[in-house]
Design an enzyme around this catalytic site. Structure first.
Site, PDB file in Angstrom:
ATOM      1  N   ASP A  80       0.861  -1.168   0.000  1.00  0.00           N
ATOM      2  CA  ASP A  80       0.000   0.000   0.000  1.00  0.00           C
ATOM      3  C   ASP A  80       0.903   1.226   0.000  1.00  0.00           C
ATOM      4  O   ASP A  80       1.851   1.299   0.782  1.00  0.00           O
ATOM      5  CB  ASP A  80      -0.849  -0.019   1.285  1.00  0.00           C
ATOM      6  CG  ASP A  80      -2.253   0.484   1.058  1.00  0.00           C
ATOM      7  OD1 ASP A  80      -2.384   1.597   0.547  1.00  0.00           O
ATOM      8  OD2 ASP A  80      -3.199  -0.231   1.421  1.00  0.00           O
ATOM      9  N   ASP A 140      -3.194   4.743  -2.259  1.00  0.00           N
ATOM     10  CA  ASP A 140      -4.284   5.250  -1.433  1.00  0.00           C
ATOM     11  C   ASP A 140      -4.824   6.574  -1.981  1.00  0.00           C
ATOM     12  O   ASP A 140      -4.047   7.449  -2.379  1.00  0.00           O
ATOM     13  CB  ASP A 140      -3.695   5.475  -0.025  1.00  0.00           C
ATOM     14  CG  ASP A 140      -4.745   5.642   1.041  1.00  0.00           C
ATOM     15  OD1 ASP A 140      -5.523   4.696   1.256  1.00  0.00           O
ATOM     16  OD2 ASP A 140      -4.771   6.711   1.672  1.00  0.00           O
ATOM     17  N   GLU A 187      -6.602   3.584  -5.818  1.00  0.00           N
ATOM     18  CA  GLU A 187      -7.869   3.635  -5.083  1.00  0.00           C
ATOM     19  C   GLU A 187      -8.582   4.914  -5.494  1.00  0.00           C
ATOM     20  O   GLU A 187      -8.164   6.020  -5.136  1.00  0.00           O
ATOM     21  CB  GLU A 187      -7.634   3.648  -3.567  1.00  0.00           C
ATOM     22  CG  GLU A 187      -8.965   3.542  -2.817  1.00  0.00           C
ATOM     23  CD  GLU A 187      -8.993   4.218  -1.449  1.00  0.00           C
ATOM     24  OE1 GLU A 187      -9.903   3.908  -0.673  1.00  0.00           O
ATOM     25  OE2 GLU A 187      -8.131   5.063  -1.156  1.00  0.00           O
ATOM     26  N   HIS A 233     -11.329  -3.080   3.332  1.00  0.00           N
ATOM     27  CA  HIS A 233     -11.280  -2.751   4.761  1.00  0.00           C
ATOM     28  C   HIS A 233     -12.070  -1.485   5.104  1.00  0.00           C
ATOM     29  O   HIS A 233     -12.121  -1.099   6.259  1.00  0.00           O
ATOM     30  CB  HIS A 233      -9.815  -2.593   5.186  1.00  0.00           C
ATOM     31  CG  HIS A 233      -9.143  -1.450   4.466  1.00  0.00           C
ATOM     32  ND1 HIS A 233      -8.919  -1.459   3.100  1.00  0.00           N
ATOM     33  CD2 HIS A 233      -8.677  -0.262   4.902  1.00  0.00           C
ATOM     34  CE1 HIS A 233      -8.348  -0.332   2.738  1.00  0.00           C
ATOM     35  NE2 HIS A 233      -8.182   0.418   3.813  1.00  0.00           N
ATOM     36  N   ASP A 234     -12.620  -0.821   4.101  1.00  0.00           N
ATOM     37  CA  ASP A 234     -13.356   0.423   4.349  1.00  0.00           C
ATOM     38  C   ASP A 234     -14.865   0.262   4.266  1.00  0.00           C
ATOM     39  O   ASP A 234     -15.600   1.171   4.668  1.00  0.00           O
ATOM     40  CB  ASP A 234     -12.947   1.489   3.322  1.00  0.00           C
ATOM     41  CG  ASP A 234     -11.507   1.943   3.492  1.00  0.00           C
ATOM     42  OD1 ASP A 234     -11.035   1.963   4.647  1.00  0.00           O
ATOM     43  OD2 ASP A 234     -10.865   2.264   2.480  1.00  0.00           O
TER      44      ASP A 234
HETATM   45  C1  GLC Z   1      -8.124   5.127   2.080  1.00  0.00           C
HETATM   46  C2  GLC Z   1      -7.957   3.902   2.929  1.00  0.00           C
HETATM   47  C3  GLC Z   1      -8.615   4.140   4.253  1.00  0.00           C
HETATM   48  C4  GLC Z   1      -7.934   5.312   4.919  1.00  0.00           C
HETATM   49  C5  GLC Z   1      -7.933   6.543   4.023  1.00  0.00           C
HETATM   50  C6  GLC Z   1      -6.950   7.556   4.495  1.00  0.00           C
HETATM   51  O1  GLC Z   1      -9.450   5.351   1.736  1.00  0.00           O
HETATM   52  O2  GLC Z   1      -8.453   2.775   2.267  1.00  0.00           O
HETATM   53  O3  GLC Z   1      -8.576   3.014   5.081  1.00  0.00           O
HETATM   54  O4  GLC Z   1      -8.571   5.624   6.129  1.00  0.00           O
HETATM   55  O5  GLC Z   1      -7.566   6.232   2.709  1.00  0.00           O
HETATM   56  O6  GLC Z   1      -5.649   7.128   4.266  1.00  0.00           O
END
Ligand code: GLC
Length: 535
Positions: free
Chosen positions: A100, A202, A265, A327-328
């Site tokens: 990541d 991210d 993402e 995970h979100d």
């Molecule tokens: C992304 C991650 C999430 C995190 C956010 C800030 O959306 O998947 O878990 O809280 O970024 O880094």
């Protein structure tokens, strides 16, 4: 054929949330050595790559997405040596490792930010986004944090505000500053040199913000209780045109090494998402396609429309991808129930494009209610309804105390589900109809049949609104997937088809039989994968 395709096209990605996969050192938190212990399981399951959520040093305000050193490993997870060993052992098993990469913000405890906040004259001042208070006092503009509240934090020491689109402990970097870019590309090279196979980036679309810091428009549909990230239309804080140059630069850094993958993402509508492939396919290899995660309904026609729209929007030569959970967001088996989750797994693993599987979904894990006093997630602390802890609970390996995640006498960092004695790897391996055995069978079919791995996709016209049928084809190999989104038995009329053979039913009881496909019967919640005879 399949063997000659790039691994990230023909392969399947498995997301590991390291805190929750396997604890090897009895502290109740998963770690790298724990993941390494389970590589044989992932090989057995049949996935091709693991993506690890952040494993870097971090104060854990956002469980690793707040990084205080980009080029090391948090002691909770192990050492750099443990990471090297994981990569090496994964490669020995023909598994790739994706890290990541979190470029939008650092932790406020990162030395860069410590320097930056030290004085207005510091050489790192401009590495972050500092602004004076608004003319009448207060925050510089109306931007809100994705976790809730203003995105601006006043810092007494220098009398300015810094921007944080997430937690107050996650100051946003200034990606308009070329030194920031160079420093971050150095981070990419550091890991590429160590042999990692790519990155999941991210919040890739948020790195560049409006240079005039204009207010965002509020979302008129938002009401208290809705997720904070929906509060504004983020015209000035995401998807700015300048982002594409940065994605190209990241891609260039990767392209100096062979066969590395860049995944972004990005939560955006399809047309805007597609731009992240790059005009010359020179940006992200896989801009994450979250439509199966964000779909407001779980209904055959809507899903068909969405898949067709996505397929049609892909630029020539761009490779699709599908995500069912992460995970979100709430787990699929909680969103649609355990029966439909089996169907969803068949959908994910038979659509065209690279699938990403979230750990635990292969055994049908559901969200685990986490009592308020045990809640850790910053988003959940703002708004318990939107806590992400329930989808991050420990992997369920067996029926022993603590599900084999950690030793019985150790307290896991988040509670275990109370049905883990039934839904766990060891028990499901023994049950020929379990979700785990179904997932493995789907992965095997996907690997064996070129039509599924790399073949063309075409949705099939038919009259039954409860079902979604599509064809996958490669050379003279044709597969049909028929999915019943209702709990009632259904018949699907497919006049254009004659005989076929069922390779797999989500009921795991129907393999092998030849049948006439012109009128296909499906049981409630059933999905079937068929191989068609040539006409
Ligand atoms: C992304 C991650 C999430 C995190 C956010 C800030 O959306 O998947 O878990 O809280 O970024 O880094």
């Amino acid at each position: 054929m399949i063997g000659t395709e790039l691994w990230w096209k023909s392969g399947v990605i498995y997301q590991v949330y390291p805190r929750s996969f396997k604890d090897s050192n009895d502290d109740g938190v998963g770690d790298l050595a724990g993941i390494t212990q389970q590589l044989d399981y992932l090989r057995w399951l049949g996935v091709d790559a693991l993506w690890l959520s952040p494993i870097y040093p971090s104060p854990m305000a956002d469980f690793g997405y707040d990084i205080s050193n980009y080029t090391d490993v948090h002691p909770l997870f192990g050492t750099l040596h443990d990471l090297d060993s994981l990569v090496q052992q994964a490669h020995q098993r023909d598994l790739k490792v994706i890290l990541d990469f979190v470029p939008n913000h650092t932790s406020d405890e990162h030395p860069w930010f410590q320097q930056s906040r030290g004085s207005r004259a510091n050489e790192k001042r401009d590495w972050y986004l500092w602004r004076d208070p608004a003319p009448g006092g207060g925050a510089p503009n109306n931007w809100t944090s994705n976790f809730g509240g203003s995105a601006w934090q006043f810092d007494e020491q220098t009398g300015q505000y810094y921007l944080h689109l997430f937690d107050v402990k996650q100051p946003d970097l200034n990606w308009r500053n070329p030194l920031v870019r160079q420093a971050m590309y150095d981070v990419l090279r550091f890991w590429l040199e160590r042999g990692v196979d790519g990155f999941r980036v991210d919040v890739l679309s948020m790195l560049v913000k409006d240079s005039q810091f204009r207010d965002n428009e509020m979302n008129p549909l938002w009401k208290p209780g809705d997720a904070s990230y929906l509060r504004q239309k983020r015209l000035h804080t995401q998807d700015l045109p300048e982002i594409h140059e940065i994605v190209r630069e990241m891609r260039e850094a990767l392209d100096r090494y062979s066969e590395r993958v860049l995944i972004g993402e990005i939560y955006l509508p399809v047309a805007r998402l597609m731009r992240y492939y790059g005009q010359n396919l020179d940006e992200a290899h896989l801009p994450f396609n979250f439509q199966l995660v964000t779909m407001p309904t779980w209904e055959a026609r809507a899903i068909r429309g969405m898949v067709d729209e996505y397929e049609a929007a892909l630029p020539a030569g761009a490779w699709p991808n599908w995500v069912l959970g992460n995970h979100d967001r709430p787990r699929i088996a909680s969103r649609v129930g355990r029966e439909q989750a089996r169907l969803a797994q068949m959908l994910l693993l038979t659509l065209r494009g690279t699938p990403t599987c979230y750990y635990g979904e292969e055994i049908g894990m559901q969200d685990v209610p986490v009592p308020l006093e045990q809640m850790c997630d910053p988003q959940g602390k703002e708004n318990p309804q939107h806590s992400r802890d329930p989808q991050r609970t420990p992997m369920q390996w067996n029926a022993s105390a603590n599900a084999g995640f950690c030793r019985p006498e150790v307290r896991p960092w988040l509670p275990l589900s109370d049905d883990y004695q039934r839904f766990n790897v060891a028990s499901e391996q023994q049950d020929p109809r379990s979700m785990l055995v179904l997932t493995r069978a789907l992965l095997q079919q996907r690997r064996t049949l070129a039509a599924l791995t790399i073949g063309a996709y075409r949705s099939v016209e038919q009259d039954n609104p409860a079902c979604f049928v599509y064809e996958r084809q490669y050379d003279d190999q044709r597969c049909l997937v028929a999915l019943n989104f209702s709990e009632n038995d259904q018949v699907v009329k497919l006049p254009g088809y004659s005989s076929g053979r069922i390779l797999l039913s989500t009921y795991m009881d129907a393999g092998g039989s030849a049948l006439d496909v012109a009128e296909l019967s499906l049981r409630g919640n059933e999905g079937v994968l068929l191989e068609m005879r040539s006409l």
